[in-house]
Design an enzyme around this catalytic site. Structure first.
Site, PDB file in Angstrom:
ATOM      1  N   ARG A 210      35.342 -30.365 -24.467  1.00 55.42           N
ATOM      2  CA  ARG A 210      34.405 -29.328 -24.902  1.00 55.42           C
ATOM      3  C   ARG A 210      34.963 -28.397 -25.968  1.00 55.42           C
ATOM      4  NH1 ARG A 210      33.562 -27.300 -18.996  1.00 55.42           N
ATOM      5  NH2 ARG A 210      35.728 -28.009 -19.016  1.00 55.42           N
TER       6      ARG A 210
ATOM      7  N   CYS B   5      32.441 -39.571 -13.643  1.00 56.12           N
ATOM      8  CA  CYS B   5      31.207 -38.827 -13.928  1.00 56.12           C
ATOM      9  C   CYS B   5      30.556 -38.301 -12.642  1.00 56.12           C
ATOM     10  CB  CYS B   5      30.220 -39.733 -14.675  1.00 56.12           C
ATOM     11  SG  CYS B   5      28.708 -38.841 -15.055  1.00 56.12           S
TER      12      CYS B   5
HETATM   13  C1  FMN Z   1      28.423 -33.148 -22.484  1.00 58.12           C
HETATM   14  C2  FMN Z   1      29.511 -33.896 -21.749  1.00 58.12           C
HETATM   15  C3  FMN Z   1      29.399 -35.255 -21.567  1.00 58.12           C
HETATM   16  C4  FMN Z   1      30.402 -35.961 -20.902  1.00 58.12           C
HETATM   17  N1  FMN Z   1      30.297 -37.325 -20.813  1.00 58.12           N
HETATM   18  C5  FMN Z   1      31.332 -38.036 -20.282  1.00 58.12           C
HETATM   19  C6  FMN Z   1      31.336 -39.455 -20.324  1.00 58.12           C
HETATM   20  O1  FMN Z   1      30.416 -40.109 -20.854  1.00 58.12           O
HETATM   21  N2  FMN Z   1      32.405 -40.095 -19.752  1.00 58.12           N
HETATM   22  C7  FMN Z   1      33.447 -39.416 -19.172  1.00 58.12           C
HETATM   23  O2  FMN Z   1      34.378 -40.022 -18.683  1.00 58.12           O
HETATM   24  N3  FMN Z   1      33.466 -38.078 -19.137  1.00 58.12           N
HETATM   25  C8  FMN Z   1      32.454 -37.380 -19.704  1.00 58.12           C
HETATM   26  N4  FMN Z   1      32.532 -36.023 -19.740  1.00 58.12           N
HETATM   27  C9  FMN Z   1      33.728 -35.345 -19.227  1.00 58.12           C
HETATM   28  C10 FMN Z   1      34.764 -35.159 -20.349  1.00 58.12           C
HETATM   29  O3  FMN Z   1      35.221 -36.405 -20.842  1.00 58.12           O
HETATM   30  C11 FMN Z   1      35.979 -34.362 -19.845  1.00 58.12           C
HETATM   31  O4  FMN Z   1      36.577 -35.065 -18.792  1.00 58.12           O
HETATM   32  C12 FMN Z   1      35.592 -32.978 -19.347  1.00 58.12           C
HETATM   33  O5  FMN Z   1      34.697 -32.327 -20.234  1.00 58.12           O
HETATM   34  C13 FMN Z   1      36.837 -32.082 -19.137  1.00 58.12           C
HETATM   35  O6  FMN Z   1      37.527 -31.930 -20.349  1.00 58.12           O
HETATM   36  P1  FMN Z   1      37.395 -30.581 -21.234  1.00 58.12           P
HETATM   37  O7  FMN Z   1      37.677 -29.424 -20.321  1.00 58.12           O
HETATM   38  O8  FMN Z   1      38.421 -30.747 -22.325  1.00 58.12           O
HETATM   39  O9  FMN Z   1      35.994 -30.545 -21.761  1.00 58.12           O
HETATM   40  C14 FMN Z   1      31.523 -35.292 -20.374  1.00 58.12           C
HETATM   41  C15 FMN Z   1      31.612 -33.907 -20.541  1.00 58.12           C
HETATM   42  C16 FMN Z   1      30.642 -33.205 -21.217  1.00 58.12           C
HETATM   43  C17 FMN Z   1      30.785 -31.720 -21.403  1.00 58.12           C
END
Ligand code: FMN
Length: 333
Positions: A232, A107
């Site tokens: 997302r 994070c």
């Molecule tokens: C609103 C939001 C909240 C997120 N919260 C977390 C979280 O609590 N723990 C975590 O490991 N990653 C968190 N992430 C990251 C996502 O797990 C992921 O790694 C990141 O969005 C990239 O993947 P994507 O391109 O498929 O969205 C969050 C991402 C978003 C957009």
């Protein structure tokens, strides 16, 4: 049809299909995970939970870690910078039903990194290792870890931390292939996921920017990842999960639903959140979800603006119903 990929194995747990819903704070609560799971997810992960907050066990925190629901297997994610606090938190979440405990080293949010949690841990690989060893020793279930490439471009430590994770007994790794400093800018670089896969023997879950079923499958194949994690792109579009599952099962990907069908599902989602959370909490959360279900509906921008001003669930649902009726009469005409 024969499967095109193998199940993901996390210690003794077999995950089929190897398709994981990303943990998303403020989004992937229990209701949301239960709604999305039947689209074809093999594994779901909670929102991250502060290991410090678990010392106090507030009602909201306990609600986040209660895993006695319908999804199995399920992983509970923890963040923190202190090995003993993380170990204690791991025991608590295991008792509350987690099949897997996931450690967050990814994070980038300042509220987490200012206390050296999340991706800030990656600046100190010794600390990462101490946390992983403490958590692995604390629980009788598999421990996994999710990370980024490193804090900044100048020090990509993911391979070093991955090797330490493997030695510490961590059973699988997720890599979101960006640095912490990047936040969500630029593109996730899947070449690093391929490198990680070559460097360790434990399973690797690739994550970052997967928003099309065929591209997701190609990324998985080219990187050699054992599973993929979607974040997302599933919001407002859980059918992406079903399309990827189709391809993993050796079928053609099903077509995307019509705009009206998407909105009908948005109402199902809305009502489930209302039942679970009540109006005061569900309405603000559902604004962002409905806005995403509205994507590509003609006039979406104005509809979103109207939606943002509505404070009552009935009014928001009526707006969606009115939009469905308009879409259908346009189609009939
Ligand atoms: C609103 C939001 C909240 C997120 N919260 C977390 C979280 O609590 N723990 C975590 O490991 N990653 C968190 N992430 C990251 C996502 O797990 C992921 O790694 C990141 O969005 C990239 O993947 P994507 O391109 O498929 O969205 C969050 C991402 C978003 C957009």
């Amino acid at each position: 049809m024969s499967h095109t990929v193998s199940p993901l194995r996390i210690g003794p747990i077999e995950v089929w299909p190897p398709l994981v819903l990303a943990p998303m704070s403020g989004v992937t609560n229990r209701t949301m995970r239960a709604l999305y799971k039947p689209f074809g997810l093999g594994l779901t992960v909670t929102e991250f939970v502060s290991s410090n907050a678990l010392k106090f066990g507030s009602k909201r925190t306990m609600e986040m870690i209660d895993q006695h629901g319908i999804e199995r297997p399920v992983s509970t994610q923890l963040w923190g910078d202190d090995p003993q606090t993380m170990a204690h938190a791991a025991k608590v979440v295991r008792e509350c039903g987690a099949d897997i405990v996931d450690i967050n080293f990814g994070c980038p949010a300042p509220k987490v990194t200012k206390t050296n949690g999340g991706s800030a841990c990656m600046r100190d690989p010794d600390r990462c290792e101490a946390i992983m060893r403490a958590v692995v020793a604390a629980v009788d279930c598999p421990v996994t870890m999710k990370m980024r490439l490193g804090w900044g471009e100048d020090r990509l430590v993911y391979l070093e931390i991955a090797r330490r994770a493997q030695d510490a007994g961590v059973r699988a790794l997720t890599l979101h292939a960006r640095t912490a400093r990047q936040f969500y800018k630029g593109d996730a670089d899947w070449e690093h996921i391929a490198r990680l896969k070559r460097a360790v023997e434990i399973p690797v879950i690739g994550n970052g920017d997967l928003n099309d079923a065929h591209v997701a499958m190609r990324r998985m194949r080219e990187s050699g990842a054992d599973a993929i994690m979607l974040g997302r792109a599933t919001l407002g579009n859980p059918w992406l999960i079903a399309q990827i599952r189709d391809l993993m099962e050796g079928c053609d990907a099903r077509p995307s639903p019509s705009a009206a069908d998407r909105l009908r599902y948005a109402i199902v989602h809305y009502r489930a959140m209302l039942d679970e959370l009540g109006e005061a909490r569900a309405v603000p959360q559902m604004r962002k979800h409905v806005a995403l279900y509205l994507k590509s509906v003609p006039g979406a921008a104005q509809l979103r603006e109207r939606l943002m001003r509505l404070d009552r669930a009935d009014d928001a649902i009526a707006l969606v119903e009115e939009t469905i009726a308009r879409l259908e009469s346009d189609l009939a005409a």
